[in-house]
Write an enzyme that holds these catalytic residues in place. Structure first.
Site, PDB file in Angstrom:
ATOM      1  N   HIS A 174     -22.356 -12.710   9.380  1.00  0.00           N
ATOM      2  CA  HIS A 174     -21.235 -13.822  10.225  1.00  0.00           C
ATOM      3  C   HIS A 174     -21.569 -13.463  12.243  1.00  0.00           C
ATOM      4  O   HIS A 174     -21.026 -14.243  12.638  1.00  0.00           O
ATOM      5  CB  HIS A 174     -19.684 -13.294   9.276  1.00  0.00           C
ATOM      6  N   HIS A 233     -20.602 -20.202  10.919  1.00  0.00           N
ATOM      7  CA  HIS A 233     -20.094 -19.214  11.631  1.00  0.00           C
ATOM      8  C   HIS A 233     -21.416 -18.909  13.272  1.00  0.00           C
ATOM      9  O   HIS A 233     -20.949 -19.036  14.335  1.00  0.00           O
ATOM     10  CB  HIS A 233     -21.581 -18.384  11.147  1.00  0.00           C
ATOM     11  N   ASP A 267     -25.771   8.960  24.580  1.00  0.00           N
ATOM     12  CA  ASP A 267     -24.865  10.006  25.188  1.00  0.00           C
ATOM     13  C   ASP A 267     -25.824  11.451  24.188  1.00  0.00           C
ATOM     14  O   ASP A 267     -25.607  11.217  23.143  1.00  0.00           O
ATOM     15  CB  ASP A 267     -23.754  10.093  25.350  1.00  0.00           C
ATOM     16  N   CYS A 287     -22.331   6.677  20.479  1.00  0.00           N
ATOM     17  CA  CYS A 287     -21.569   7.907  21.189  1.00  0.00           C
ATOM     18  C   CYS A 287     -20.983   8.447  20.653  1.00  0.00           C
ATOM     19  O   CYS A 287     -21.157   8.266  19.092  1.00  0.00           O
ATOM     20  CB  CYS A 287     -21.004   7.383  22.533  1.00  0.00           C
ATOM     21  N   THR A 346     -18.278   8.266  18.444  1.00  0.00           N
ATOM     22  CA  THR A 346     -17.316   7.091  18.138  1.00  0.00           C
ATOM     23  C   THR A 346     -18.460   5.846  17.567  1.00  0.00           C
ATOM     24  O   THR A 346     -17.494   5.139  17.173  1.00  0.00           O
ATOM     25  CB  THR A 346     -15.552   7.201  18.833  1.00  0.00           C
TER      26      THR A 346
HETATM   27  C1  RB5 Z   1     -18.309  12.404  24.440  1.00  0.00           C
HETATM   28  O1  RB5 Z   1     -17.363  12.966  24.448  1.00  0.00           O
HETATM   29  C2  RB5 Z   1     -17.462  10.942  24.144  1.00  0.00           C
HETATM   30  O2  RB5 Z   1     -16.312  10.364  24.990  1.00  0.00           O
HETATM   31  C3  RB5 Z   1     -18.240   9.594  23.737  1.00  0.00           C
HETATM   32  O3  RB5 Z   1     -19.368   9.898  23.206  1.00  0.00           O
HETATM   33  C4  RB5 Z   1     -17.704   8.289  23.390  1.00  0.00           C
HETATM   34  O4  RB5 Z   1     -17.288   8.755  22.012  1.00  0.00           O
HETATM   35  C5  RB5 Z   1     -16.776   7.739  24.420  1.00  0.00           C
HETATM   36  O5  RB5 Z   1     -16.501   6.362  24.046  1.00  0.00           O
END
Ligand code: RB5
Length: 147
Positions: A99, A134, A8, A66, A68
């Site tokens: 694994h 595994h 994203d 994304c 996180t």
């Molecule tokens: C976007 O602001 C953020 O929410 C998205 O990139 C992601 O981190 C969601 O898990």
């Protein structure tokens, strides 16, 4: 076979850094977007495209990014035959392959430096699945969940 990439807006810059490294290594990839940092877009759209390409065999492995890495990983893991691993260290990238036989690696664009992401991607691409005990554990994931 090509590596599938998707992010994203929050993962766009890190995806570009990984593209530069893949280009330098002459590793083939398909970029499923997004293709600009702005406007804000939904991680599920891009992660689903990557996961579908890997699940169908069009691409061998995938990278989803994304902010996180969490949303991108959750989305990818809803697709059949996908084992997506959110990694934040070289050790996690190695174990995801050894694994878990992970076929997609997820990164946080807001939590991971380009240098670390490149290092983890290199390990992810180079490390084999250990199999053995595994193998049955990975098989059980798909047997229990039906995906
Ligand atoms: C976007 O602001 C953020 O929410 C998205 O990139 C992601 O981190 C969601 O898990």
């Amino acid at each position: 076979m090509a590596i599938a990439l998707g992010s994203d807006h929050a993962g766009y810059a890190l995806k570009q850094a990984l593209r530069r490294w893949l280009d330098a290594q002459s590793i083939e990839y398909t970029d499923f977007g997004c293709f600009e940092e702005s406007p804000s877009v939904d991680y599920a759209d891009f992660s689903f495209r990557v996961a579908s390409a890997v699940s169908s065999g069009v691409c061998s492995r995938g990278v989803v990014i994304c902010g996180t890495g969490i949303g991108a990983m959750i989305t990818a893991n809803k697709v059949g035959n996908i084992r997506a691993a959110l990694c934040c260290s070289d050790y996690m990238a190695e174990m995801a392959r050894r694994h878990n036989d992970a076929n997609i690696i997820a990164f946080g664009g807001r939590t991971t430096t380009p240098e670390l992401a490149v290092s983890m991607l290199r390990i992810f691409l180079d490390t084999p699945f250990e199999g053995g005990r595994h193998f049955g554990r990975v098989e059980k994931i798909h047997h229990l969940t039906g995906r």
